[in-house]
Design an enzyme around this catalytic site. Structure first.
Site, PDB file in Angstrom:
ATOM      1  N   ARG A  23       0.824  -1.234   0.000  1.00 51.89           N
ATOM      2  CA  ARG A  23       0.000   0.000   0.000  1.00 51.89           C
ATOM      3  C   ARG A  23       0.848   1.270   0.000  1.00 51.89           C
ATOM      4  NH1 ARG A  23      -3.314  -3.146   3.456  1.00 51.89           N
ATOM      5  NH2 ARG A  23      -5.037  -3.950   2.207  1.00 51.89           N
ATOM      6  N   LYS A  81       3.927  10.862 -12.381  1.00 49.65           N
ATOM      7  CA  LYS A  81       3.138   9.925 -13.204  1.00 49.65           C
ATOM      8  C   LYS A  81       3.872   8.588 -13.205  1.00 49.65           C
ATOM      9  CE  LYS A  81       0.553  12.656 -16.565  1.00 49.65           C
ATOM     10  NZ  LYS A  81       0.394  13.016 -17.982  1.00 49.65           N
ATOM     11  N   GLU A 110      11.529  16.984 -26.007  1.00 44.84           N
ATOM     12  CA  GLU A 110      10.750  17.471 -24.853  1.00 44.84           C
ATOM     13  C   GLU A 110      11.204  18.881 -24.459  1.00 44.84           C
ATOM     14  OE1 GLU A 110       8.104  15.955 -23.678  1.00 44.84           O
ATOM     15  OE2 GLU A 110       8.375  14.042 -24.696  1.00 44.84           O
ATOM     16  N   LYS A 140       8.028  22.404 -15.589  1.00 41.48           N
ATOM     17  CA  LYS A 140       7.212  21.236 -15.247  1.00 41.48           C
ATOM     18  C   LYS A 140       6.765  21.312 -13.782  1.00 41.48           C
ATOM     19  CE  LYS A 140       6.113  16.607 -15.770  1.00 41.48           C
ATOM     20  NZ  LYS A 140       6.332  15.336 -16.384  1.00 41.48           N
ATOM     21  N   GLU A 180      -3.642  16.396 -13.620  1.00 43.40           N
ATOM     22  CA  GLU A 180      -4.039  16.670 -14.997  1.00 43.40           C
ATOM     23  C   GLU A 180      -5.531  16.916 -15.174  1.00 43.40           C
ATOM     24  OE1 GLU A 180      -1.518  14.699 -17.933  1.00 43.40           O
ATOM     25  OE2 GLU A 180      -3.286  14.484 -19.196  1.00 43.40           O
ATOM     26  N   ARG A 202      -2.227  20.851 -16.756  1.00 42.86           N
ATOM     27  CA  ARG A 202      -1.127  19.917 -17.050  1.00 42.86           C
ATOM     28  C   ARG A 202      -1.208  19.369 -18.479  1.00 42.86           C
ATOM     29  NH1 ARG A 202       1.537  15.434 -12.898  1.00 42.86           N
ATOM     30  NH2 ARG A 202       3.002  14.568 -14.402  1.00 42.86           N
ATOM     31  N   ASN A 229       1.147  18.081 -23.012  1.00 44.20           N
ATOM     32  CA  ASN A 229       0.930  17.130 -24.103  1.00 44.20           C
ATOM     33  C   ASN A 229       0.996  17.810 -25.477  1.00 44.20           C
ATOM     34  OD1 ASN A 229       0.569  15.007 -22.290  1.00 44.20           O
ATOM     35  ND2 ASN A 229      -1.580  15.573 -21.983  1.00 44.20           N
ATOM     36  N   HIS A 260       1.581  15.862 -28.606  1.00 47.31           N
ATOM     37  CA  HIS A 260       1.407  14.444 -28.279  1.00 47.31           C
ATOM     38  C   HIS A 260       0.131  13.840 -28.861  1.00 47.31           C
ATOM     39  CE1 HIS A 260       4.739  15.318 -25.672  1.00 47.31           C
ATOM     40  NE2 HIS A 260       4.754  14.130 -25.120  1.00 47.31           N
ATOM     41  N   HIS A 318       1.460  10.736 -30.438  1.00 49.90           N
ATOM     42  CA  HIS A 318       1.200   9.381 -29.940  1.00 49.90           C
ATOM     43  C   HIS A 318       0.600   8.506 -31.031  1.00 49.90           C
ATOM     44  CE1 HIS A 318       1.029  10.386 -25.379  1.00 49.90           C
ATOM     45  NE2 HIS A 318       2.198   9.907 -25.729  1.00 49.90           N
ATOM     46  N   HIS A 336       9.630   7.896 -29.449  1.00 51.92           N
ATOM     47  CA  HIS A 336       8.667   8.847 -28.887  1.00 51.92           C
ATOM     48  C   HIS A 336       9.049  10.281 -29.288  1.00 51.92           C
ATOM     49  CE1 HIS A 336       5.694  10.392 -26.128  1.00 51.92           C
ATOM     50  NE2 HIS A 336       6.606  11.159 -25.562  1.00 51.92           N
TER      51      HIS A 336
HETATM   52  N1  GLY Z   1       4.720  13.874 -19.568  1.00 49.75           N
HETATM   53  C1  GLY Z   1       3.588  14.656 -19.316  1.00 49.75           C
HETATM   54  C2  GLY Z   1       3.248  14.814 -17.882  1.00 49.75           C
HETATM   55  O1  GLY Z   1       4.019  14.423 -17.027  1.00 49.75           O
HETATM   56  O2  GLY Z   1       2.194  15.311 -17.574  1.00 49.75           O
END
Ligand code: GLY
Length: 376
Positions: A136, A158, A200, A242, A252, A256, A260, A263, A267, A279
């Site tokens: 947990r 993430k 990036e 960031k 997000e 956030r 993207n 993307h 993607h 990528h």
């Molecule tokens: N790579 C995008 C984010 O971390 O939100």
């Protein structure tokens, strides 16, 4: 931004704090520079009663830096173990999660233990995911060894693994206790991985930092040679951007999403290529598409659109879709992307360099025209 001044080059870098009290998560620091791993053991001693550390890394990174990190952990005075996973995206799987979790149980890893993700995006996402669910949740630290990890995936919490149905379909938001970014590790990075990270960094310039965008335009030679003064500025500014975005929108809900940029189409192109494109390459094409879409819809002026496409090309990244890619297939992957909410496709567009916005109002005809126009 003017060319690099003596002051820029000498600047001592303070850790960047990611403040998350407002959203109920723990805050943490991103420590960037050369030799920052010397501070790893200090950070561990400052935590409350860590009983052991387990480094999770991949076969490639282990052979380069596994021993060095073990040595840096010595002064912490706790047992250190290391778990190696095979290098590559295939390790972001439930099979690897179960395998690593069983090894953690074998090692008697408790909730007082600290996991250390040593690697790039795959290791960071996987180790973070395991940390968030093992008993947990146990604390973890990120040591980012690739440029993508240093400017993006190690920051912001993430975590995730892939399913046969798509990438990152299982995951959590779970913040690390600290992020360590040792810029000297960039020396051993392959050109392909370095370019992935540059895509990036270019993205951050476009969505949030016109000065950094200009620096990228002006300092190509220093950047491609990975000179440390310029890399320090690029990595630091990217992490600051960031961190500020994650502070405002950890999970997000809205803002956030601007991360993207490039993307949505990127993607889809990556998936349509069956992951033959990296990528970074796919996002580079996606960013060219987003700039052209912004221009087509009269948000962005032609000169800025050309500058964006120019910078992407300048760093040897693609701005066109390979001819054998079918527009229908790209549209299909876009529709099934997890970021499409209901029937709507969301795009991050820009009004000028540094000023992004999110919209679901791009007519299908414009999407198709832009994709067709990017064909080689
Ligand atoms: N790579 C995008 C984010 O971390 O939100």
């Amino acid at each position: 931004m003017p060319r690099l001044s003596e002051k820029d080059m000498q600047k001592k870098m303070e850790p960047i704090r990611v403040n998350l009290e407002r959203s109920g998560s723990d805050s943490y620091e991103i420590d960037i520079g050369e030799g920052v791993l010397d501070r790893l053991s200090v950070m561990i001693k400052a935590q409350d009663g860590v009983d052991r550390c387990v480094v999770i890394t991949d076969s490639g990174v282990n052979s380069l830096y596994g021993e060095m990190v073990r040595e840096k952990l010595q002064p912490a005075g706790v047992p250190v173990d290391l778990i190696e996973i095979p290098a590559g995206e295939a390790s972001k799987s439930m099979g690897t999660v179960l395998d690593v979790a069983r090894q953690l149980i074998e090692l008697n890893v408790s909730r007082k233990s600290l996991l250390i993700a040593l690697g790039g995006g795959v290791v960071g996402d996987l180790a973070g995911f395991i940390a968030s669910i093992y008993k947990r949740s146990v604390p973890y630290v990120q040591i980012a060894t690739t440029l993508v990890a240093q400017v993006d995936s190690s920051v912001g919490g993430k975590t995730g693994i892939d399913l046969p149905e798509g990438k990152n379909l299982l995951g959590t938001f779970y913040q690390p206790r600290a992020v360590f970014i040792d810029l000297s590790l960039l020396r051993t990075l392959s050109d392909k991985d370095f370019k992935n990270g540059l895509a990036e960094i270019i993205k951050y310039g476009i969505i949030s930092d016109e000065e950094m965008f200009e620096l990228l335009e002006q300092e190509r030679a220093a950047v491609v040679e990975r000179q440390l003064p310029v890399m320090r500025i690029l990595v630091e500014r990217s992490c600051r951007i960031k961190a500020r975005i994650v502070e405002m929108d950890e999970q997000e809900g809205g803002l956030r999403r601007i991360l993207n940029f490039g993307h949505t189409i990127g993607h889809a192109i990556e998936a349509a290529s069956d992951y033959r494109l990296t990528h970074g390459e796919a996002v580079a094409i996606g960013m060219a598409a987003a700039a052209k879409m912004s221009y087509r819809l009269d948000y962005l002026d032609e000169r800025s659109c050309k500058r964006i496409v120019g910078v992407i090309k300048q760093y040897g990244l693609p701005t066109e879709i390979p001819g054998d890619f079918n527009t229908k297939a790209i549209l299909g992957f876009m529709a099934s992307d997890k970021k499409a909410v209901g029937a709507r496709l969301y795009f991050v567009l820009i009004r000028k360099i540094g000023v992004p916005f999110v919209t679901s109002e791009v007519p299908q005809s414009v999407i198709i025209d832009v994709i067709e126009g990017l064909r080689r």
